[in-house]
Design a protein around this motif. Structure first.
Motif, PDB file in Angstrom:
ATOM      1  N   ALA A   1       0.941  -1.381   0.075  1.00 38.24           N
ATOM      2  CA  ALA A   1      -0.023   0.183  -0.040  1.00 38.24           C
ATOM      3  C   ALA A   1       0.874   1.228  -0.120  1.00 38.24           C
ATOM      4  N   LEU A   2       1.889   1.185   0.767  1.00 37.78           N
ATOM      5  CA  LEU A   2       2.861   2.270   0.898  1.00 37.78           C
ATOM      6  C   LEU A   2       3.573   2.512  -0.637  1.00 37.78           C
ATOM      7  N   GLU A   3       4.032   1.257  -1.029  1.00 37.10           N
ATOM      8  CA  GLU A   3       4.699   1.604  -2.365  1.00 37.10           C
ATOM      9  C   GLU A   3       3.612   2.169  -3.253  1.00 37.10           C
ATOM     10  N   SER A   4       2.642   1.769  -3.324  1.00 30.84           N
ATOM     11  CA  SER A   4       1.629   2.221  -4.322  1.00 30.84           C
ATOM     12  C   SER A   4       1.136   3.530  -4.133  1.00 30.84           C
ATOM     13  N   ALA A   5       1.090   3.879  -2.988  1.00 26.19           N
ATOM     14  CA  ALA A   5       0.795   5.657  -2.609  1.00 26.19           C
ATOM     15  C   ALA A   5       2.007   6.465  -3.072  1.00 26.19           C
ATOM     16  N   LEU A   6       3.380   5.874  -2.949  1.00 25.93           N
ATOM     17  CA  LEU A   6       4.393   6.779  -3.266  1.00 25.93           C
ATOM     18  C   LEU A   6       4.866   6.471  -4.682  1.00 25.93           C
TER      19      LEU A   6
ATOM     20  N   LYS B   1      -1.781   5.250  11.034  1.00 27.01           N
ATOM     21  CA  LYS B   1      -2.399   4.504   9.996  1.00 27.01           C
ATOM     22  C   LYS B   1      -4.096   4.349  10.315  1.00 27.01           C
ATOM     23  N   PRO B   2      -4.929   4.163   9.235  1.00 30.69           N
ATOM     24  CA  PRO B   2      -4.750   4.154   7.825  1.00 30.69           C
ATOM     25  C   PRO B   2      -4.120   5.696   7.650  1.00 30.69           C
ATOM     26  N   ILE B   3      -3.141   5.510   6.281  1.00 30.21           N
ATOM     27  CA  ILE B   3      -2.457   6.704   5.759  1.00 30.21           C
ATOM     28  C   ILE B   3      -3.193   7.310   4.818  1.00 30.21           C
ATOM     29  N   ASP B   4      -3.163   8.556   4.837  1.00 27.21           N
ATOM     30  CA  ASP B   4      -3.757   9.255   3.479  1.00 27.21           C
ATOM     31  C   ASP B   4      -2.820   9.431   2.496  1.00 27.21           C
ATOM     32  N   PRO B   5      -2.994   8.827   1.581  1.00 30.36           N
ATOM     33  CA  PRO B   5      -1.852   8.822   0.429  1.00 30.36           C
ATOM     34  C   PRO B   5      -1.464  10.265  -0.120  1.00 30.36           C
ATOM     35  N   TRP B   6      -2.348  11.412  -0.183  1.00 27.97           N
ATOM     36  CA  TRP B   6      -2.060  12.634  -0.828  1.00 27.97           C
ATOM     37  C   TRP B   6      -1.136  13.226   0.414  1.00 27.97           C
ATOM     38  N   ALA B   7      -1.354  13.098   1.814  1.00 25.53           N
ATOM     39  CA  ALA B   7      -0.830  13.813   2.668  1.00 25.53           C
ATOM     40  C   ALA B   7       0.355  13.303   2.854  1.00 25.53           C
TER      41      ALA B   7
ATOM     42  N   ARG C   1       2.351  11.788   0.440  1.00 25.08           N
ATOM     43  CA  ARG C   1       3.106  12.325  -0.588  1.00 25.08           C
ATOM     44  C   ARG C   1       3.776  13.478  -0.391  1.00 25.08           C
ATOM     45  N   THR C   2       2.774  14.460  -0.064  1.00 29.72           N
ATOM     46  CA  THR C   2       3.191  15.848   0.507  1.00 29.72           C
ATOM     47  C   THR C   2       4.248  15.629   1.246  1.00 29.72           C
ATOM     48  N   LYS C   3       4.342  15.241   2.407  1.00 32.64           N
ATOM     49  CA  LYS C   3       5.186  15.063   3.408  1.00 32.64           C
ATOM     50  C   LYS C   3       6.667  14.505   2.915  1.00 32.64           C
ATOM     51  N   VAL C   4       6.542  13.411   2.146  1.00 31.38           N
ATOM     52  CA  VAL C   4       7.537  12.565   1.551  1.00 31.38           C
ATOM     53  C   VAL C   4       8.404  13.566   0.766  1.00 31.38           C
ATOM     54  N   ARG C   5       7.552  14.140  -0.251  1.00 33.66           N
ATOM     55  CA  ARG C   5       8.270  14.886  -1.226  1.00 33.66           C
ATOM     56  C   ARG C   5       8.865  16.033  -0.769  1.00 33.66           C
ATOM     57  N   TYR C   6       8.659  16.743   0.241  1.00 33.25           N
ATOM     58  CA  TYR C   6       9.073  17.887   1.195  1.00 33.25           C
ATOM     59  C   TYR C   6      10.436  17.196   1.914  1.00 33.25           C
ATOM     60  N   LEU C   7      10.046  16.219   2.746  1.00 29.98           N
ATOM     61  CA  LEU C   7      11.454  15.655   3.288  1.00 29.98           C
ATOM     62  C   LEU C   7      12.609  15.243   2.430  1.00 29.98           C
ATOM     63  N   PHE C   8      12.358  14.331   1.573  1.00 29.79           N
ATOM     64  CA  PHE C   8      13.079  14.072   0.667  1.00 29.79           C
ATOM     65  C   PHE C   8      13.922  14.945   0.001  1.00 29.79           C
ATOM     66  N   ASP C   9      13.325  15.771  -0.770  1.00 25.05           N
ATOM     67  CA  ASP C   9      13.870  16.913  -1.553  1.00 25.05           C
ATOM     68  C   ASP C   9      14.780  17.851  -0.574  1.00 25.05           C
ATOM     69  N   THR C  10      14.061  18.147   0.326  1.00 25.43           N
ATOM     70  CA  THR C  10      14.876  18.915   1.560  1.00 25.43           C
ATOM     71  C   THR C  10      16.203  18.412   1.838  1.00 25.43           C
TER      72      THR C  10
END
Length: 183
Positions: free
Chosen positions: A19-24, A108-114, A116-125
Motif C-alpha cells: 500500500a505504501l509503495e503504491s501511494a508513493l 494508520k490508515p494513511i492518507d496517500p495525498w498527505a 506524498r506531500t510530506k515525503v516529497r518535502y522531506l526527501f527533496d529538502t
C-alpha cells in the motif's frame, strides 16, 4: 547524496508495504523495502537511503530502536524518518519519537495525498541539504589548496557600486519608467 538515493519503507506486514509503495509510486522516487528493524538498519548503513518510512511496532528491533541507533551513527543521524503507527495517538510515543528527532509520526490508515506531500518535502529538502554540504566541502578544499600554494583564493566578481540594478515590474519608484518604456 547521489541521485540514486531511495526511500526505504519498513513494515512487517506485506500488505502495508504494498500500500505504501503504491501511494508513493506517483512521485517517481526509487523505493526500497524492509520487513524488519534489523534489515532496515543494514540497508541504511549500506547508504543511499534518503528517507525512512518506518513502522513503530515490529517484532524484534522496533522502529524506535532503529531510530535510536541511527541517531548515534554519524552517517545516518540526519536521515529524515517518518514513523508509522496503527495504534492511535499516544503521548508517550509522540514524546519519545520527537525527542529522537523524528520528522513526523503518522497514524494508520494513511492518507496517500498527505503522505506524498510530506515525503516529497522531506526527501527533496534532505537531498538539497546534502548537495550544499558537498559544495561546502569542495569549496573548503579549493581554498585550502590555494592557501597551501601561497595563493589567495579567487574572489567572486562583484558589480560596480554604481551599476544599475534592474527593478521588478510594479515595485519601487521606477514603475512609471517601466510603463513609459512599453509605450
Amino acid at each position: 547524496m547521489p541521485s540514486d538515493a531511495r526511500i526505504l519503507i519498513v513494515d512487517d506486514h506485506e500488505d502495508t508495504l504494498y500500500a505504501l509503495e503504491s501511494a508513493l509510486a506517483p512521485l517517481g522516487y526509487r523505493l526500497g523495502r524492509a520487513t524488519s528493524g534489523d534489515e532496515a538498519l543494514k540497508q541504511v548503513l549500506r547508504g543511499q537511503v534518503g528517507l525512512l518510512l518506518l513502522d513503530v511496532r515490529m517484532p524484534g528491533v522496533s522502529g524506535l530502536d532503529v531510530v535510536r541507533y541511527m541517531r548515534r551513527v554519524e552517517q545516518t543521524q540526519h536521515i529524515p524518518v517518518v514513523l508509522l503507527t496503527g495504534f492511535g495517538a499516544d503521548l508517550e510515543l509522540s514524546s519519545t519519537a520527537f525527542g529522537l528527532g523524528v520528522a513526523d509520526l503518522v497514524m494508520k490508515p494513511i492518507d496517500p495525498w498527505a503522505l506524498r506531500t510530506k515525503v516529497r518535502y522531506l526527501f527533496d529538502t534532505h537531498q538539497r541539504h546534502l548537495a550544499l554540504q558537498h559544495e561546502v566541502r569542495e569549496l573548503r578544499a579549493l581554498v585550502k589548496d590555494h592557501t597551501e600554494a601561497g595563493e589567495h583564493p579567487p574572489r567572486p566578481a562583484l558589480p560596480h557600486p554604481d551599476a544599475r540594478v534592474p527593478t521588478q515590474r510594479g515595485q519601487g519608484a521606477h514603475t512609471g519608467e517601466l510603463e513609459q518604456d512599453r509605450t
